[in-house]
Scaffold this active site. Structure first.
Site, PDB file in Angstrom:
ATOM      1  N   LYS A  55       0.837  -1.195   0.000  1.00 28.75           N
ATOM      2  CA  LYS A  55       0.000   0.000   0.000  1.00 28.75           C
ATOM      3  C   LYS A  55       0.873   1.246   0.000  1.00 28.75           C
ATOM      4  O   LYS A  55       1.964   1.242   0.531  1.00 28.75           O
ATOM      5  CB  LYS A  55      -0.892   0.014   1.235  1.00 28.75           C
ATOM      6  CG  LYS A  55      -1.892  -1.120   1.264  1.00 28.75           C
ATOM      7  CD  LYS A  55      -2.593  -1.202   2.603  1.00 28.75           C
ATOM      8  CE  LYS A  55      -3.556  -2.360   2.657  1.00 28.75           C
ATOM      9  NZ  LYS A  55      -2.902  -3.656   2.601  1.00 28.75           N
ATOM     10  N   GLY A  71      -7.562  -3.024   2.302  1.00 26.65           N
ATOM     11  CA  GLY A  71      -8.652  -3.023   3.265  1.00 26.65           C
ATOM     12  C   GLY A  71      -8.129  -2.952   4.679  1.00 26.65           C
ATOM     13  O   GLY A  71      -6.932  -3.058   4.912  1.00 26.65           O
ATOM     14  N   SER A  86      -7.026  -4.423   7.658  1.00 28.03           N
ATOM     15  CA  SER A  86      -6.646  -5.745   8.158  1.00 28.03           C
ATOM     16  C   SER A  86      -5.318  -5.654   8.894  1.00 28.03           C
ATOM     17  O   SER A  86      -4.494  -4.787   8.607  1.00 28.03           O
ATOM     18  CB  SER A  86      -6.527  -6.741   7.004  1.00 28.03           C
ATOM     19  OG  SER A  86      -5.508  -6.336   6.133  1.00 28.03           O
ATOM     20  N   ALA A 145      -2.207  -8.367  10.392  1.00 31.18           N
ATOM     21  CA  ALA A 145      -1.712  -9.743  10.332  1.00 31.18           C
ATOM     22  C   ALA A 145      -2.026 -10.503  11.608  1.00 31.18           C
ATOM     23  O   ALA A 145      -2.418 -11.678  11.562  1.00 31.18           O
ATOM     24  CB  ALA A 145      -0.212  -9.740  10.054  1.00 31.18           C
ATOM     25  N   LYS A 194      -5.543   5.383   3.975  1.00 36.45           N
ATOM     26  CA  LYS A 194      -6.217   4.954   5.207  1.00 36.45           C
ATOM     27  C   LYS A 194      -5.344   5.132   6.448  1.00 36.45           C
ATOM     28  O   LYS A 194      -5.833   5.578   7.476  1.00 36.45           O
ATOM     29  CB  LYS A 194      -6.744   3.533   5.099  1.00 36.45           C
ATOM     30  CG  LYS A 194      -5.708   2.441   5.232  1.00 36.45           C
ATOM     31  CD  LYS A 194      -6.372   1.069   5.260  1.00 36.45           C
ATOM     32  CE  LYS A 194      -5.370  -0.018   5.369  1.00 36.45           C
ATOM     33  NZ  LYS A 194      -4.631  -0.071   6.607  1.00 36.45           N
TER      34      LYS A 194
END
Length: 136
Positions: free
Chosen positions: A41, A74, A76, A78, A129
């Site tokens: 990202k 999205g 998330s 790990a 984000k």
């Protein structure tokens, strides 16, 4: 090269800032028929570009409908994924056939993939984000 001989799908999880040099080094070892899902990202600072603009050039996969490059993003983490917390991500490409192929391969009870054709939107969402979350 031998690693990719039996491969059906590649998950690219190299950080954005290292992606171009990594792919330049290994591009000839990655057969063009293998789909690549990019989970990196952000904006590549040196080129001021998203990976959806860099990866097709570096990998010589410039036909956007046939290049088999997909971009996943999205909310998330790990650690949560490893603990089987429900995760929902968006997968985007310019070819719905490959979206469905990857969705079918990776979906599970705890890992849900939603499909999109908006590659730039998914990449921008992933790039923005974290700074927005930190600023909030």
């Amino acid at each position: 090269k031998a690693v990719t001989d039996e491969t059906n799908l590649i998950i690219h999880a190299i950080p954005t800032q290292y992606t171009p040099s990594y792919l330049e080094k290994y591009a000839e070892s990655i057969p063009p028929h293998i789909p690549i899902v990019c989970t990196a990202k952000g904006i590549h600072l040196q080129t001021e570009s998203l990976l959806c603009h860099i990866m097709p050039k570096v990998l010589n996969r410039t036909d956007s409908h046939q290049n088999r490059l997909l971009y996943m993003s999205g909310p998330s983490f790990a650690k949560e994924m490893m603990e089987n917390h429900p995760i929902a991500l968006t997968l985007a490409s310019n070819n719905n056939k490959w979206n469905i192929y990857v969705q079918t391969a990776l979906n599970s009870l705890y890992f849900r993939i939603y499909l999109s054709n908006d590659v730039i939107g998914v990449e921008c969402g992933g790039a923005l984000k974290n700074p927005l979350a930190i600023g909030a």
